[in-house]
Enzyme design. Structure first.
Site, PDB file in Angstrom:
ATOM      1  N   GLY A 205       0.774  -1.235   0.000  1.00  0.00           N
ATOM      2  CA  GLY A 205       0.000   0.000   0.000  1.00  0.00           C
ATOM      3  C   GLY A 205       0.805   1.284   0.000  1.00  0.00           C
ATOM      4  O   GLY A 205       2.026   1.309  -0.168  1.00  0.00           O
TER       5      GLY A 205
ATOM      6  N   CYS B 145      12.001  -1.284   1.164  1.00  0.00           N
ATOM      7  CA  CYS B 145      10.712  -1.136   0.470  1.00  0.00           C
ATOM      8  C   CYS B 145       9.795  -0.154   1.189  1.00  0.00           C
ATOM      9  O   CYS B 145      10.094   1.026   1.219  1.00  0.00           O
ATOM     10  CB  CYS B 145      10.085  -2.511   0.261  1.00  0.00           C
ATOM     11  SG  CYS B 145      11.096  -3.517  -0.844  1.00  0.00           S
ATOM     12  N   LEU B 146       8.698  -0.613   1.791  1.00  0.00           N
ATOM     13  CA  LEU B 146       7.832   0.312   2.517  1.00  0.00           C
ATOM     14  C   LEU B 146       8.613   0.993   3.629  1.00  0.00           C
ATOM     15  O   LEU B 146       8.432   2.188   3.890  1.00  0.00           O
ATOM     16  CB  LEU B 146       6.617  -0.421   3.092  1.00  0.00           C
ATOM     17  CG  LEU B 146       5.588   0.462   3.801  1.00  0.00           C
ATOM     18  CD1 LEU B 146       4.942   1.441   2.842  1.00  0.00           C
ATOM     19  CD2 LEU B 146       4.526  -0.381   4.492  1.00  0.00           C
TER      20      LEU B 146
ATOM     21  N   GLN C 191      10.404   3.952   2.217  1.00  0.00           N
ATOM     22  CA  GLN C 191       9.502   5.085   1.974  1.00  0.00           C
ATOM     23  C   GLN C 191       9.096   5.765   3.283  1.00  0.00           C
ATOM     24  O   GLN C 191       8.995   7.001   3.350  1.00  0.00           O
ATOM     25  CB  GLN C 191       8.266   4.592   1.224  1.00  0.00           C
ATOM     26  CG  GLN C 191       8.564   4.016  -0.148  1.00  0.00           C
ATOM     27  CD  GLN C 191       7.469   3.099  -0.657  1.00  0.00           C
ATOM     28  OE1 GLN C 191       6.345   3.102  -0.147  1.00  0.00           O
ATOM     29  NE2 GLN C 191       7.779   2.295  -1.659  1.00  0.00           N
TER      30      GLN C 191
ATOM     31  N   ASN D  25       9.185  -5.115  -5.482  1.00  0.00           N
ATOM     32  CA  ASN D  25       7.729  -5.165  -5.458  1.00  0.00           C
ATOM     33  C   ASN D  25       7.220  -3.898  -4.800  1.00  0.00           C
ATOM     34  O   ASN D  25       7.019  -3.851  -3.597  1.00  0.00           O
ATOM     35  CB  ASN D  25       7.238  -6.401  -4.698  1.00  0.00           C
ATOM     36  CG  ASN D  25       5.728  -6.402  -4.535  1.00  0.00           C
ATOM     37  OD1 ASN D  25       5.022  -5.675  -5.225  1.00  0.00           O
ATOM     38  ND2 ASN D  25       5.222  -7.197  -3.603  1.00  0.00           N
TER      39      ASN D  25
ATOM     40  N   GLY E  59       4.788  -0.072  -5.650  1.00  0.00           N
ATOM     41  CA  GLY E  59       4.035   0.801  -6.539  1.00  0.00           C
ATOM     42  C   GLY E  59       4.182   2.263  -6.182  1.00  0.00           C
ATOM     43  O   GLY E  59       3.565   3.119  -6.822  1.00  0.00           O
TER      44      GLY E  59
ATOM     45  N   HIS F  57      14.582  -5.782  -2.435  1.00  0.00           N
ATOM     46  CA  HIS F  57      14.661  -6.872  -1.465  1.00  0.00           C
ATOM     47  C   HIS F  57      16.045  -7.524  -1.475  1.00  0.00           C
ATOM     48  O   HIS F  57      16.333  -8.360  -2.333  1.00  0.00           O
ATOM     49  CB  HIS F  57      13.599  -7.929  -1.771  1.00  0.00           C
ATOM     50  CG  HIS F  57      12.225  -7.545  -1.341  1.00  0.00           C
ATOM     51  ND1 HIS F  57      11.640  -8.033  -0.191  1.00  0.00           N
ATOM     52  CD2 HIS F  57      11.331  -6.703  -1.889  1.00  0.00           C
ATOM     53  CE1 HIS F  57      10.437  -7.505  -0.054  1.00  0.00           C
ATOM     54  NE2 HIS F  57      10.229  -6.691  -1.070  1.00  0.00           N
TER      55      HIS F  57
ATOM     56  N   GLU G 249      17.137  -9.750   0.502  1.00  0.00           N
ATOM     57  CA  GLU G 249      17.075 -11.157   0.920  1.00  0.00           C
ATOM     58  C   GLU G 249      16.729 -12.090  -0.224  1.00  0.00           C
ATOM     59  O   GLU G 249      16.972 -13.294  -0.150  1.00  0.00           O
ATOM     60  CB  GLU G 249      16.052 -11.324   2.047  1.00  0.00           C
ATOM     61  CG  GLU G 249      14.618 -11.565   1.603  1.00  0.00           C
ATOM     62  CD  GLU G 249      13.958 -10.346   0.950  1.00  0.00           C
ATOM     63  OE1 GLU G 249      12.882 -10.515   0.345  1.00  0.00           O
ATOM     64  OE2 GLU G 249      14.503  -9.241   1.052  1.00  0.00           O
TER      65      GLU G 249
END
Length: 354
Positions: free
Chosen positions: A219, A244-245, A248, A286, A288, A329, A331
């Site tokens: 999200g 990732c998130l 951000q 991964n 958006g 990622h 990992e």
């Protein structure tokens, strides 16, 4: 049963359904040639219908070894050719059995590359998977009734848990963490205390960890303002590593901005340049959303990584504080070990680093 995928722009793609269930969600595509079970169980796909561009899916079956979370959070799966007779020494079940048992809506026999081209041209959009004979009126209701998502609250751990070890103590803020990330840190000797996404800075600091890890997750990062406030209060108190998130959220906590990408980066073949070394790494991604580069200009951070494909920010590091993050990622293993150095860099920041 015959079924169809309808995109928000009105385009329709026909195929065969696994079962007779329906799905509603944001339609995205993943360009990886392998890893379909990891995709199905990556919590970052919560709320999304995933189309796989690689044509043959299911050829090596499924196994618990590849499971990345306690369940699948995808809203639906779109496949070109579904293999029903896998061949692999690790195979424990077929993909079609896995989809059926876990009640994951799936449509196959679909032109997934045509779907991908449409999303690349028009951007990510909502879609529904339904039986072929469902009326236009019902389909319209599906589109109209798409609920406001609270993805992070859905995927985060419901309770605190600990992975014991003898090394540095890391508190993990779980926004939808993958099993392989936890294993990567644990294999380095770290003791891990995994907390729900809404954990407060007081709760985290009370544990007196050596470092803090901010996980991946689904999200819009702006949909978790409580986490942004918590991270603001943690910056400068302990070493922090985010992916990732988590990347951000660090940017937002520092006063930068993020934006929704046209169709995002999803796949295990994304080239990223390390600006500090000049090397290009093949990465698994991964996401958006991305960090708005112009918003970093007056913040004391250094951009450390860029996407080779579109030049977006893929990594940053605070110039004075022990805080750094990447958008991909480390990992995952497309390299296969190109990016594990990031865990080593995190360990080096810790007071008990190894």
């Amino acid at each position: 049963m015959k079924g169809k995928l309808i995109l928000e722009d009105g385009s329709v793609f026909y195929g065969t359904l696994v079962g007779d269930s329906t799905a509603v969600g944001e339609v995205v595509f993943n360009t990886g040639m392998t890893g379909y079970q990891e995709i199905l169980t990556d919590p970052s796909y919560c709320g999304q219908i995933v189309a796989l561009t690689y044509p043959l899916i299911g050829n090596y079956g499924v196994a618990d070894l590849f499971q990345q979370s306690r369940k699948s959070f995808v809203r639906g799966f779109i496949i070109s050719e579904l293999c029903e007779e896998p061949s692999n020494y690790q195979c424990e079940n077929t993909l079609i059995q896995y989809l059926t048992e876990n009640e994951i809506p799936c449509i196959y026999g679909v032109d997934t590359r045509a779907i991908t081209r449409r999303i690349r041209s028009n951007g990510t959009m909502k879609g529904v998977i339904v039986p072929e004979d469902v009326s236009e009126e019902v389909i319209k209701k599906y589109f109209d009734l798409v609920p406001a998502m609270k993805e992070v609250q859905e995927v985060t751990t419901p309770e605190v848990y600990v992975m014991e070890n003898s090394g540095p103590h890391i508190v993990v803020m779980d926004f939808g963490i993958k099993r392989n990330i936890l294993n990567s840190l644990h294999n380095l000797g770290c003791k891990l205390t995994v907390l729900p996404a809404d954990a407060t800075s007081e709760e985290i600091l009370k544990l007196n960890p050596d470092g803090i890890f901010l996980s991946n997750g689904p999200g819009d990062p702006k949909d978790v303002p409580y986490a942004i406030e918590t991270i603001k209060e943690l910056i400068g108190k302990k070493p922090i590593f985010g992916i990732c998130l988590g990347h951000q959220l660090i940017a937002l906590a520092l006063g930068a901005d993020t934006y929704k990408m046209k169709f995002g980066h999803r796949g295990s073949n994304q080239p990223v340049k390390n600006l500090l070394t000049g090397r290009v790494h093949i990465t698994s991604q991964n996401h958006g959303y991305a960090v708005e580069e112009s918003s970093l200009e007056n913040i004391d951070v250094l951009i450390t990584h860029r996407s080779v494909n579109d030049n977006t920010v893929e990594g940053m590091r605070h110039k004075k504080l022990p805080v750094f993050s990447v958008q991909y990622h480390p990992e995952a293993s497309p390299g296969p070990d190109d990016n594990t150095y990031l865990f080593d860099e995190f360990m080096a920041l810790l007071p008990k680093g190894v």
